[in-house]
Design a protein around this motif. Structure first.
Motif, mmCIF file in Angstrom:
data_model
loop_
_atom_site.group_PDB
_atom_site.id
_atom_site.type_symbol
_atom_site.label_atom_id
_atom_site.label_comp_id
_atom_site.label_asym_id
_atom_site.label_seq_id
_atom_site.Cartn_x
_atom_site.Cartn_y
_atom_site.Cartn_z
ATOM 1 N N TYR A 77 0.827 -1.210 0.000
ATOM 2 C CA TYR A 77 0.000 0.000 0.000
ATOM 3 C C TYR A 77 0.859 1.257 0.000
ATOM 4 C CZ TYR A 77 0.740 1.092 4.971
ATOM 5 O OH TYR A 77 1.277 1.455 6.179
ATOM 6 N N GLU A 78 2.073 1.187 0.591
ATOM 7 C CA GLU A 78 2.965 2.340 0.612
ATOM 8 C C GLU A 78 3.456 2.676 -0.789
ATOM 9 O OE1 GLU A 78 5.217 2.338 4.856
ATOM 10 O OE2 GLU A 78 5.629 0.574 3.614
ATOM 11 N N ILE A 79 3.673 1.650 -1.599
ATOM 12 C CA ILE A 79 4.093 1.867 -2.987
ATOM 13 C C ILE A 79 2.974 2.553 -3.759
ATOM 14 C CG2 ILE A 79 4.766 0.724 -5.130
ATOM 15 C CD1 ILE A 79 6.017 -1.489 -3.422
ATOM 16 N N ILE A 80 1.722 2.130 -3.505
ATOM 17 C CA ILE A 80 0.574 2.769 -4.167
ATOM 18 C C ILE A 80 0.478 4.231 -3.760
ATOM 19 C CG2 ILE A 80 -1.943 2.756 -4.398
ATOM 20 C CD1 ILE A 80 -1.851 -0.269 -3.922
ATOM 21 N N VAL A 81 0.627 4.490 -2.468
ATOM 22 C CA VAL A 81 0.581 5.867 -1.971
ATOM 23 C C VAL A 81 1.654 6.714 -2.655
ATOM 24 C CG1 VAL A 81 0.994 7.344 0.045
ATOM 25 C CG2 VAL A 81 -0.444 5.298 0.263
ATOM 26 N N ASP A 82 2.867 6.193 -2.723
ATOM 27 C CA ASP A 82 3.964 6.935 -3.350
ATOM 28 C C ASP A 82 3.671 7.233 -4.815
ATOM 29 O OD1 ASP A 82 5.408 6.960 -1.012
ATOM 30 O OD2 ASP A 82 6.702 5.271 -1.542
ATOM 31 N N GLN A 83 3.129 6.246 -5.535
ATOM 32 C CA GLN A 83 2.867 6.431 -6.958
ATOM 33 C C GLN A 83 1.741 7.423 -7.205
ATOM 34 O OE1 GLN A 83 2.892 3.214 -9.754
ATOM 35 N NE2 GLN A 83 4.122 1.881 -8.441
ATOM 36 N N VAL A 84 0.716 7.379 -6.374
ATOM 37 C CA VAL A 84 -0.394 8.326 -6.520
ATOM 38 C C VAL A 84 0.098 9.744 -6.227
ATOM 39 C CG1 VAL A 84 -2.612 9.065 -5.568
ATOM 40 C CG2 VAL A 84 -2.215 6.640 -6.050
ATOM 41 N N GLU A 85 0.873 9.894 -5.149
ATOM 42 C CA GLU A 85 1.398 11.220 -4.821
ATOM 43 C C GLU A 85 2.308 11.743 -5.924
ATOM 44 O OE1 GLU A 85 1.390 11.146 0.081
ATOM 45 O OE2 GLU A 85 3.188 10.502 -1.005
ATOM 46 N N GLN A 86 3.100 10.864 -6.531
ATOM 47 C CA GLN A 86 3.975 11.271 -7.628
ATOM 48 C C GLN A 86 3.156 11.690 -8.846
ATOM 49 O OE1 GLN A 86 7.326 11.750 -7.690
ATOM 50 N NE2 GLN A 86 6.917 12.591 -9.728
ATOM 51 N N ALA A 87 2.072 10.955 -9.119
ATOM 52 C CA ALA A 87 1.213 11.287 -10.255
ATOM 53 C C ALA A 87 0.562 12.649 -10.074
ATOM 54 C CB ALA A 87 0.142 10.207 -10.435
ATOM 55 N N ILE A 88 0.240 12.995 -8.840
ATOM 56 C CA ILE A 88 -0.335 14.311 -8.567
ATOM 57 C C ILE A 88 0.748 15.377 -8.666
ATOM 58 C CG2 ILE A 88 -1.407 15.740 -6.772
ATOM 59 C CD1 ILE A 88 -2.777 13.155 -5.780
ATOM 60 N N SER A 89 1.946 15.059 -8.161
ATOM 61 C CA SER A 89 3.061 16.008 -8.190
ATOM 62 C C SER A 89 3.470 16.354 -9.613
ATOM 63 C CB SER A 89 4.255 15.420 -7.423
ATOM 64 O OG SER A 89 5.371 16.276 -7.473
ATOM 65 N N THR B 156 -5.536 -4.047 0.072
ATOM 66 C CA THR B 156 -4.341 -3.220 -0.105
ATOM 67 C C THR B 156 -4.703 -1.866 -0.700
ATOM 68 O OG1 THR B 156 -2.930 -5.160 -0.389
ATOM 69 C CG2 THR B 156 -2.090 -3.071 -1.225
ATOM 70 N N VAL B 157 -5.570 -1.860 -1.717
ATOM 71 C CA VAL B 157 -6.006 -0.603 -2.327
ATOM 72 C C VAL B 157 -6.731 0.258 -1.305
ATOM 73 C CG1 VAL B 157 -7.604 0.410 -4.002
ATOM 74 C CG2 VAL B 157 -6.124 -1.477 -4.684
ATOM 75 N N ARG B 158 -7.589 -0.355 -0.515
ATOM 76 C CA ARG B 158 -8.354 0.409 0.480
ATOM 77 C C ARG B 158 -7.444 1.011 1.549
ATOM 78 N NH1 ARG B 158 -14.011 -3.107 1.261
ATOM 79 N NH2 ARG B 158 -14.843 -2.558 -0.805
ATOM 80 N N GLU B 159 -6.402 0.281 1.927
ATOM 81 C CA GLU B 159 -5.470 0.816 2.908
ATOM 82 C C GLU B 159 -4.721 2.022 2.337
ATOM 83 O OE1 GLU B 159 -3.295 1.257 6.487
ATOM 84 O OE2 GLU B 159 -5.215 0.334 5.951
ATOM 85 N N ALA B 160 -4.329 1.925 1.065
ATOM 86 C CA ALA B 160 -3.646 3.043 0.419
ATOM 87 C C ALA B 160 -4.561 4.266 0.342
ATOM 88 C CB ALA B 160 -3.180 2.647 -0.978
ATOM 89 N N ARG C 284 -7.048 4.911 2.291
ATOM 90 C CA ARG C 284 -7.263 5.408 3.653
ATOM 91 C C ARG C 284 -6.139 6.358 4.054
ATOM 92 N NH1 ARG C 284 -5.497 4.986 8.459
ATOM 93 N NH2 ARG C 284 -3.863 3.494 7.870
ATOM 94 N N VAL C 285 -4.896 5.980 3.728
ATOM 95 C CA VAL C 285 -3.743 6.822 4.054
ATOM 96 C C VAL C 285 -3.804 8.136 3.274
ATOM 97 C CG1 VAL C 285 -1.236 7.020 3.870
ATOM 98 C CG2 VAL C 285 -2.265 4.884 4.667
ATOM 99 N N LEU C 286 -4.129 8.060 1.993
ATOM 100 C CA LEU C 286 -4.193 9.260 1.159
ATOM 101 C C LEU C 286 -5.305 10.201 1.617
ATOM 102 C CD1 LEU C 286 -3.618 7.577 -2.314
ATOM 103 C CD2 LEU C 286 -2.084 9.219 -1.213
ATOM 104 N N GLN C 287 -6.394 9.636 2.085
ATOM 105 C CA GLN C 287 -7.479 10.475 2.585
ATOM 106 C C GLN C 287 -7.109 11.101 3.924
ATOM 107 O OE1 GLN C 287 -11.436 9.219 1.818
ATOM 108 N NE2 GLN C 287 -12.279 10.094 3.689
ATOM 109 N N ALA C 288 -6.444 10.331 4.770
ATOM 110 C CA ALA C 288 -6.054 10.839 6.090
ATOM 111 C C ALA C 288 -5.084 12.004 5.973
ATOM 112 C CB ALA C 288 -5.438 9.721 6.921
ATOM 113 N N THR C 289 -4.265 12.000 4.931
ATOM 114 C CA THR C 289 -3.291 13.082 4.733
ATOM 115 C C THR C 289 -3.842 14.204 3.856
ATOM 116 O OG1 THR C 289 -2.309 11.804 2.896
ATOM 117 C CG2 THR C 289 -1.279 11.604 5.074
ATOM 118 N N GLY C 290 -5.119 14.119 3.479
ATOM 119 C CA GLY C 290 -5.752 15.202 2.739
ATOM 120 C C GLY C 290 -5.476 15.215 1.255
#
Length: 253
Positions: free
Chosen positions: A12-24, A50-54, A56-62
């Motif tokens: 899930y951390e890899i998904i979070v990183d990739q989504v944040e990079q795509a936004i960046s 795994t997707v839901r956990e990712a 959840r983290v992305l939503q928690a960080t806004g």
């Protein structure tokens, strides 16, 4: 030769990183929707959990807003100052952040906020600054009653009058942490009432400089006041690390 231990990274951390990079990098912008949960599972080759956990983290960080059961995918949110504030609050409370680092950052924030407030403040903002300064004086005979909170509110009013969002956001985070340090420092004083009266006198001097538009002097007074409050309790190394900043503002040590 020594090796660095391998750190386990969850999927899930890899998904979070990739989504944040795509936004960046602009692939996704504020208001865009990410792919649906089912599509993300297929794209990343991971389970629904795994997707839901990712998400959840992305939503928690806004980073995103997601509604359960929405088949259209989560929405990328616009940047909010609150996101920065939450991240800074966590950083400021880490044990790895030393007292001198907090003091250096506070000198920077309050010095510049006072400088800008002297030229940017409105009459209403000046009145609020003056009122918060007198709130400090009111505690001279009861110094144990939320002194740090009163000092923080005084500086909050100054940061607001600077009309700089970044100074206000960062200062509010650091100010909350510093309020506790202020109260802890006061407990070591043999004459707490005298210390509070000194702070009240310093606050009035700062209000006068802001009122008269003496920007450089306001910055020097603000940083000098903060430094002197802790001076007797600083180590020689802490004093050395603060000296350069004090000199840059023309403040008296």
């Amino acid at each position: 030769m020594s090796f660095t231990p391998v750190q386990k990274i969850n999927a899930y951390e890899i998904i979070v990183d990739q989504v944040e990079q795509a936004i960046s990098d602009g692939t996704y912008g504020a208001g865009d929707r990410l792919p649906s949960e089912r599509q993300l599972m297929a794209d990343f080759g991971v389970s629904r959990a795994t997707v839901r956990e990712a998400m959840r983290v992305l939503q928690a960080t806004g980073v995103i807003e997601s509604r359960p059961g929405d088949p259209r995918g989560p929405v990328v949110t616009a940047f909010s100052p609150r996101v920065l504030e939450k991240s800074m609050a966590k950083l400021a409370q880490l044990d790895s952040v030393s007292r001198v680092e907090l003091l250096q950052f506070r000198l920077l924030l309050e010095g510049h906020a006072s400088l800008l407030a002297a030229t940017e403040r409105t009459d209403d903002e000046l009145a609020e600054i003056a009122r918060r300064g007198e709130d400090i004086a009111d505690l001279a005979d009861q110094p144990d009653v939320r002194f740090g909170e009163r000092v923080n509110r005084f500086h909050q009013a100054i940061r607001r009058a600077s009309h700089n969002q970044m100074l206000e956001i960062c200062g509010n985070v650091v100010g909350g942490v510093m309020a506790e340090m202020i109260d802890r420092r006061l407990t070591s004083e043999t004459d707490r009432s005298s210390r509070v009266r000194t702070s009240a006198h310093d606050a009035r001097a700062l209000v006068a400089a802001i009122r008269d538009g003496r920007a450089q002097e306001a910055a020097a007074i603000s940083t000098g006041n903060i430094y002197r409050y802790y001076a007797d309790d600083l180590s020689s190394e802490e004093t050395r690390r603060l000296a350069t900043m004090m000199e840059s503002y023309g403040a008296q040590m």
